[in-house]
Write an enzyme that holds these catalytic residues in place. Structure first.
Site, PDB file in Angstrom:
ATOM      1  N   THR A  62      -5.806  -1.348   7.129  1.00  0.00           N
ATOM      2  CA  THR A  62      -5.847  -2.801   7.254  1.00  0.00           C
ATOM      3  C   THR A  62      -7.225  -3.273   7.700  1.00  0.00           C
ATOM      4  O   THR A  62      -7.480  -4.470   7.728  1.00  0.00           O
ATOM      5  CB  THR A  62      -4.799  -3.276   8.278  1.00  0.00           C
ATOM      6  OG1 THR A  62      -5.009  -2.587   9.523  1.00  0.00           O
ATOM      7  CG2 THR A  62      -3.392  -2.970   7.785  1.00  0.00           C
ATOM      8  N   ASP A  88      -1.586   6.705   6.288  1.00  0.00           N
ATOM      9  CA  ASP A  88      -1.573   5.289   6.646  1.00  0.00           C
ATOM     10  C   ASP A  88      -2.461   5.043   7.864  1.00  0.00           C
ATOM     11  O   ASP A  88      -2.623   5.924   8.715  1.00  0.00           O
ATOM     12  CB  ASP A  88      -0.141   4.851   6.940  1.00  0.00           C
ATOM     13  CG  ASP A  88       0.028   3.339   6.865  1.00  0.00           C
ATOM     14  OD1 ASP A  88      -0.891   2.654   6.387  1.00  0.00           O
ATOM     15  OD2 ASP A  88       1.098   2.849   7.286  1.00  0.00           O
ATOM     16  N   ARG A 118       6.577  -8.348   1.868  1.00  0.00           N
ATOM     17  CA  ARG A 118       7.461  -7.869   2.936  1.00  0.00           C
ATOM     18  C   ARG A 118       8.115  -9.039   3.662  1.00  0.00           C
ATOM     19  O   ARG A 118       9.315  -8.999   3.969  1.00  0.00           O
ATOM     20  CB  ARG A 118       6.682  -7.006   3.919  1.00  0.00           C
ATOM     21  CG  ARG A 118       7.514  -6.532   5.122  1.00  0.00           C
ATOM     22  CD  ARG A 118       6.720  -5.633   6.025  1.00  0.00           C
ATOM     23  NE  ARG A 118       6.428  -4.363   5.371  1.00  0.00           N
ATOM     24  CZ  ARG A 118       5.379  -3.601   5.656  1.00  0.00           C
ATOM     25  NH1 ARG A 118       4.502  -3.993   6.563  1.00  0.00           N
ATOM     26  NH2 ARG A 118       5.207  -2.450   5.029  1.00  0.00           N
ATOM     27  N   LYS A 145       0.830  -1.208   0.000  1.00  0.00           N
ATOM     28  CA  LYS A 145       0.000   0.000   0.000  1.00  0.00           C
ATOM     29  C   LYS A 145       0.866   1.260   0.000  1.00  0.00           C
ATOM     30  O   LYS A 145       0.599   2.206  -0.754  1.00  0.00           O
ATOM     31  CB  LYS A 145      -0.940  -0.018   1.216  1.00  0.00           C
ATOM     32  CG  LYS A 145      -1.939  -1.182   1.209  1.00  0.00           C
ATOM     33  CD  LYS A 145      -2.945  -1.076   2.340  1.00  0.00           C
ATOM     34  CE  LYS A 145      -2.334  -1.274   3.702  1.00  0.00           C
ATOM     35  NZ  LYS A 145      -1.757  -2.628   3.895  1.00  0.00           N
ATOM     36  N   THR A 146       1.899   1.290   0.824  1.00  0.00           N
ATOM     37  CA  THR A 146       2.785   2.453   0.847  1.00  0.00           C
ATOM     38  C   THR A 146       3.519   2.598  -0.483  1.00  0.00           C
ATOM     39  O   THR A 146       3.677   3.708  -1.010  1.00  0.00           O
ATOM     40  CB  THR A 146       3.802   2.339   1.998  1.00  0.00           C
ATOM     41  OG1 THR A 146       3.097   2.213   3.239  1.00  0.00           O
ATOM     42  CG2 THR A 146       4.711   3.549   2.056  1.00  0.00           C
TER      43      THR A 146
END
Length: 357
Positions: A171, A122, A230, A77-78
């Protein structure tokens, strides 16, 4: 490490297979992030749709619509927010919901934005309610009312804002109030990655890290990465360390398997905590059902740690089920740990006795 001394977020970040990012992850991710949509791997539908939105905005010479990205941590997302800014050739401002506790905090950020700038927010669902209500007007009318004074003498001063693009990430999309969700022009849900996509991520990252890896080594790491880039990149770095110390630096299937065995990450991506929950459920309680609090005591962890950190992946993998009577192990859990489920007890009439009487 004592898990009881950490919060759920800290516990998730400290796990090798945790999706939360710590300081090391953030530093490495900055170097590994793709710079445009063409480099971004996975999320095919999201990329295609987002590409259309951005191309249309550029063709009109307008600011892109506000974008909401939802999905589990570690899915990109980032990274996508930075790509949006790069594609629109605009600067980006990064902040988070927990950092905005007052409407004044948000007003200060909004008033300093440049025209066309991308504001990445975020964990937007954790923003305070007063700031959230101010954001409604800012997103829709590019205006905020700054309150000066208190009580009956308070005055609202309208402040015009330059057009900007808000990229919100969450999230837990269900926690966003409908008025906020409705103000986003484009909403996308990020899915977990398949093994083939993760292998591509690992090969790309290995090239950037100058690590030699063969296809079997990449496949071994991808299979233990929980569908999350990640985690794949984090495991790759740990396997790289092992290969440099214990072998010739080249990552093969054997090297990857041996390295991840040292770090207690098994073939399905389960770590010590995950296996501890399953082993307690199977060996101490015969596969359940058992209450969450009882299971947490048996594992020696806090109830919230078991529920928020361990269970989501176990449920997603089909190893554990949440039922009204408690937690229950599935046949896949017995098979994964190499255990044989107990035979159901039988009542006098030859029928299985569900209550074990």
């Amino acid at each position: 490490m004592n898990w009881d001394d950490t919060t759920d977020a800290e516990a998730a970040a400290e796990r090798l297979v945790g999706a939360a990012a710590d300081g090391e992850d953030q530093a490495v991710e900055a170097a590994l992030r793709p710079k445009d949509l063409g480099e971004f791997i996975g999320q095919e539908k999201v990329r295609e749709q987002l590409d259309l939105v951005l191309r249309a905005a550029r063709a009109r010479g307008a600011t892109a619509d506000h974008v909401l990205l939802s999905g589990a941590p570690g899915l990109g997302k980032t990274t996508l927010s930075m790509i949006i800014a790069a594609e629109m050739e605009a600067p980006i401002r990064i902040t988070s919901g927990p950092a905005i506790q007052h409407a004044g905090d948000l007003a200060a950020i909004l008033s300093s934005l440049q025209e066309g700038e991308v504001l990445f927010l975020d964990e937007i669902h954790r923003m305070s309610r007063p700031a959230e209500e101010m954001l409604y007007m800012a997103m829709e009318d590019f205006r905020v009312d700054v309150i000066v004074g208190k009580g009956p003498g308070a005055t609202a001063i309208p402040l015009e804002l330059p057009p900007f693009t808000l990229v919100g990430a969450t999230t837990r999309a269900g926690l966003l109030p409908p008025p906020l969700r409705d103000r986003f022009g484009f909403t996308a849900h990020m899915e977990f990655y398949g093994p083939a996509e993760l292998e591509r991520v690992i090969h790309r990252s290995a090239g950037l890290l100058d690590v030699e890896i063969d296809p079997t080594g990449a496949a071994e790491i991808a299979g233990r990465s929980r569908g999350t880039p990640r985690i794949a990149n984090r495991l790759l770095r740990r396997v790289r360390d092992y290969a440099q110390v214990k072998a010739d630096g080249r990552i093969t299937q054997e090297i990857a398997s041996a390295a991840l065995a040292v770090y207690e990450v098994d073939a399905r991506g389960l770590d010590r905590l995950d296996r501890g929950v399953l082993e307690a459920l199977l060996k101490l309680f015969g596969g359940g059902p058992v209450g969450l609090s009882t299971l947490a005591v048996a594992v020696g962890e806090e109830r919230e740690t078991v529920e928020e950190v361990a269970e989501p992946f176990l449920v997603r993998e089909g190893l554990l089920a949440r039922t009204p009577r408690g937690r229950v192990a599935t046949p896949a859990a017995w098979a994964h740990l190499g255990l044989t489920p107990p035979r159901p007890q039988s009542s006098g009439n030859g029928q299985p006795d569900l209550f074990g009487a």
